[in-house]
Design a protein around this motif. Structure first.
Motif, mmCIF file in Angstrom:
data_model
loop_
_atom_site.group_PDB
_atom_site.id
_atom_site.type_symbol
_atom_site.label_atom_id
_atom_site.label_comp_id
_atom_site.label_asym_id
_atom_site.label_seq_id
_atom_site.Cartn_x
_atom_site.Cartn_y
_atom_site.Cartn_z
ATOM 1 N N GLY A 134 0.799 -1.215 0.000
ATOM 2 C CA GLY A 134 0.000 0.000 0.000
ATOM 3 C C GLY A 134 0.829 1.261 0.000
ATOM 4 N N THR A 135 2.116 1.146 0.341
ATOM 5 C CA THR A 135 2.980 2.331 0.308
ATOM 6 C C THR A 135 3.246 2.810 -1.120
ATOM 7 O OG1 THR A 135 4.920 0.875 0.360
ATOM 8 C CG2 THR A 135 4.107 1.713 2.455
ATOM 9 N N LEU A 136 2.832 2.036 -2.129
ATOM 10 C CA LEU A 136 2.956 2.490 -3.518
ATOM 11 C C LEU A 136 2.089 3.717 -3.788
ATOM 12 C CD1 LEU A 136 2.927 -0.917 -5.450
ATOM 13 C CD2 LEU A 136 4.858 0.614 -5.139
ATOM 14 N N PHE A 137 1.124 3.984 -2.921
ATOM 15 C CA PHE A 137 0.279 5.153 -3.100
ATOM 16 C C PHE A 137 1.015 6.431 -2.733
ATOM 17 C CE2 PHE A 137 -2.707 1.810 -3.378
ATOM 18 C CZ PHE A 137 -3.840 2.296 -3.998
ATOM 19 N N GLY A 138 2.176 6.314 -2.111
ATOM 20 C CA GLY A 138 3.070 7.445 -1.908
ATOM 21 C C GLY A 138 2.505 8.585 -1.105
ATOM 22 N N SER A 139 2.110 8.341 0.108
ATOM 23 C CA SER A 139 1.553 9.397 0.939
ATOM 24 C C SER A 139 1.849 9.083 2.389
ATOM 25 C CB SER A 139 0.039 9.529 0.728
ATOM 26 O OG SER A 139 -0.520 10.422 1.660
ATOM 27 N N SER A 140 1.851 10.112 3.206
ATOM 28 C CA SER A 140 2.047 9.919 4.642
ATOM 29 C C SER A 140 0.827 9.308 5.308
ATOM 30 C CB SER A 140 2.371 11.264 5.300
ATOM 31 O OG SER A 140 1.297 12.185 5.097
ATOM 32 N N MET A 141 -0.301 9.182 4.571
ATOM 33 C CA MET A 141 -1.519 8.620 5.141
ATOM 34 C C MET A 141 -1.572 7.105 5.002
ATOM 35 S SD MET A 141 -2.827 11.415 6.178
ATOM 36 C CE MET A 141 -4.390 10.809 6.762
ATOM 37 N N THR A 142 -0.574 6.485 4.368
ATOM 38 C CA THR A 142 -0.566 5.039 4.222
ATOM 39 C C THR A 142 0.071 4.387 5.442
ATOM 40 O OG1 THR A 142 1.555 5.118 3.069
ATOM 41 C CG2 THR A 142 -0.431 5.182 1.722
ATOM 42 N N VAL A 143 -0.325 3.151 5.714
ATOM 43 C CA VAL A 143 0.238 2.362 6.806
ATOM 44 C C VAL A 143 0.671 1.017 6.255
ATOM 45 C CG1 VAL A 143 -1.144 3.505 8.585
ATOM 46 C CG2 VAL A 143 -2.031 1.463 7.442
ATOM 47 N N PHE A 144 1.457 0.290 7.045
ATOM 48 C CA PHE A 144 1.966 -1.005 6.597
ATOM 49 C C PHE A 144 0.879 -2.070 6.556
ATOM 50 C CE2 PHE A 144 5.922 1.028 8.038
ATOM 51 C CZ PHE A 144 6.699 0.832 6.905
ATOM 52 N N GLY A 145 -0.233 -1.837 7.224
ATOM 53 C CA GLY A 145 -1.308 -2.819 7.197
ATOM 54 C C GLY A 145 -2.034 -2.878 5.874
ATOM 55 N N GLY A 146 -2.162 -1.732 5.208
ATOM 56 C CA GLY A 146 -2.853 -1.705 3.934
ATOM 57 C C GLY A 146 -3.479 -0.351 3.660
ATOM 58 N N VAL A 147 -4.171 -0.261 2.549
ATOM 59 C CA VAL A 147 -4.787 0.983 2.089
ATOM 60 C C VAL A 147 -6.217 0.686 1.655
ATOM 61 C CG1 VAL A 147 -4.774 2.706 0.240
ATOM 62 C CG2 VAL A 147 -2.657 2.119 1.391
ATOM 63 N N ILE A 148 -7.141 1.571 2.020
ATOM 64 C CA ILE A 148 -8.531 1.488 1.575
ATOM 65 C C ILE A 148 -8.737 2.522 0.483
ATOM 66 C CG2 ILE A 148 -10.948 1.663 2.263
ATOM 67 C CD1 ILE A 148 -10.088 0.944 5.093
ATOM 68 N N ASN A 149 -9.128 2.056 -0.700
ATOM 69 C CA ASN A 149 -9.290 2.919 -1.860
ATOM 70 C C ASN A 149 -10.718 2.823 -2.379
ATOM 71 O OD1 ASN A 149 -8.531 4.600 -4.117
ATOM 72 N ND2 ASN A 149 -8.470 2.744 -5.366
ATOM 73 N N ARG A 150 -11.358 3.963 -2.588
ATOM 74 C CA ARG A 150 -12.714 4.027 -3.129
ATOM 75 C C ARG A 150 -12.649 4.337 -4.626
ATOM 76 N NH1 ARG A 150 -12.652 7.428 1.183
ATOM 77 N NH2 ARG A 150 -12.890 9.223 -0.164
ATOM 78 N N VAL A 151 -13.292 3.489 -5.423
ATOM 79 C CA VAL A 151 -13.399 3.703 -6.870
ATOM 80 C C VAL A 151 -14.808 4.218 -7.147
ATOM 81 C CG1 VAL A 151 -13.216 2.666 -9.154
ATOM 82 C CG2 VAL A 151 -11.764 1.838 -7.289
ATOM 83 N N THR A 152 -14.917 5.459 -7.573
ATOM 84 C CA THR A 152 -16.224 6.081 -7.765
ATOM 85 C C THR A 152 -16.788 5.759 -9.148
ATOM 86 O OG1 THR A 152 -15.194 8.133 -8.553
ATOM 87 C CG2 THR A 152 -15.634 7.949 -6.200
ATOM 88 N N VAL A 153 -18.101 5.928 -9.286
ATOM 89 C CA VAL A 153 -18.764 5.692 -10.563
ATOM 90 C C VAL A 153 -18.372 6.774 -11.559
ATOM 91 C CG1 VAL A 153 -20.708 4.507 -9.502
ATOM 92 C CG2 VAL A 153 -20.815 6.965 -9.831
#
Length: 232
Positions: free
Chosen positions: A141-160
């Protein structure tokens, strides 16, 4: 006697030949050449495209990603995001005040990303405009490149997004504690060549409770516009 027998055989052969010719004519007229069936998969999984940051197929993506698609969201009638995340193993809600926190593999995080871009949300928004909810597990999840990411994972919302079609969808739901919910999804083409597409999604939710803090009222509206310019 021989003449009578010959006449019977001749008549029988003539009737049989006429029936055979009639059957062959029917078969020729009703001959089936091919059948073409076309369909559209509205719940295509696009998680690999967002999580890997490069156009990979799902089978080529080595990351651990769990997705909640739009059909599951509609069938379960989810109107809060933590209910949607109950379908993902290893993720549990961890509330702190009015801002929703989630625990992914033991690390606390929030639903910070929208379409792969950081979009901090301080409250649990209505998921009516979410086409897919992705959870990227592990340090990838650190591929998202932000200080808001953690080692546990990332939650991403894909909008319509606007589609090259005209359709309208309206849903109504009700339940105990005066639960009332209405959603709509309208997509239209602005011209005949589909250079302009517009889509509006919205929802109204009202929910009461036997507790003082269980009252919930929310009105959500999310318009989106897509303009296509030809590249010369």
């Amino acid at each position: 006697m021989k003449k009578v027998l010959f006449s019977i055989l001749f008549i029988g052969n003539y009737v049989a030949s006429q029936a055979q010719e009639k059957d062959s004519t029917i078969l020729k007229n009703t001959d089936l050449h091919e059948v073409i069936i076309r369909g559209v998969n509205n719940s295509a999984d696009v998680s690999s495209e967002y999580t890997s940051r490069i156009p990979l197929k799902n089978l080529e993506n080595p990351q651990v990603t769990h997705s909640v698609n739009s059909k599951l969201i509609l069938n379960r009638n989810y109107f809060v995001q933590y209910n949607m995340l109950s379908n993902v193993t290893g993720v549990s809600p961890s509330w702190a005040g009015v801002s929703p926190y989630y625990t992914v593999r033991g690390f606390r995080t929030r639903s910070n990303f929208r379409n792969g871009i950081l979009g901090y949300v301080a409250s649990d928004i209505d998921p009516v405009n979410i086409a897919q909810l992705d959870v990227v597990k592990g340090p990838s999840g650190t591929l998202f490149g932000s200080s808001m990411t953690v080692f546990g994972g990332v939650i991403n919302r894909v909008t319509v997004k606007p589609q090259d079609d005209n359709f309208t969808s309206i849903t109504l739901a009700g339940g105990n504690n005066n639960f009332q919910r209405a959603t709509f999804d309208v997509n239209t083409k602005l011209d005949t060549e589909s250079k302009g597409l517009m889509r509006i999604t919205g929802a109204y939710t009202n929910k009461e409770s036997f507790q003082d803090q269980g009252v919930y009222q929310n009105l959500f509206l999310a318009p989106s516009l897509l303009i296509r310019y030809p590249i010369s």
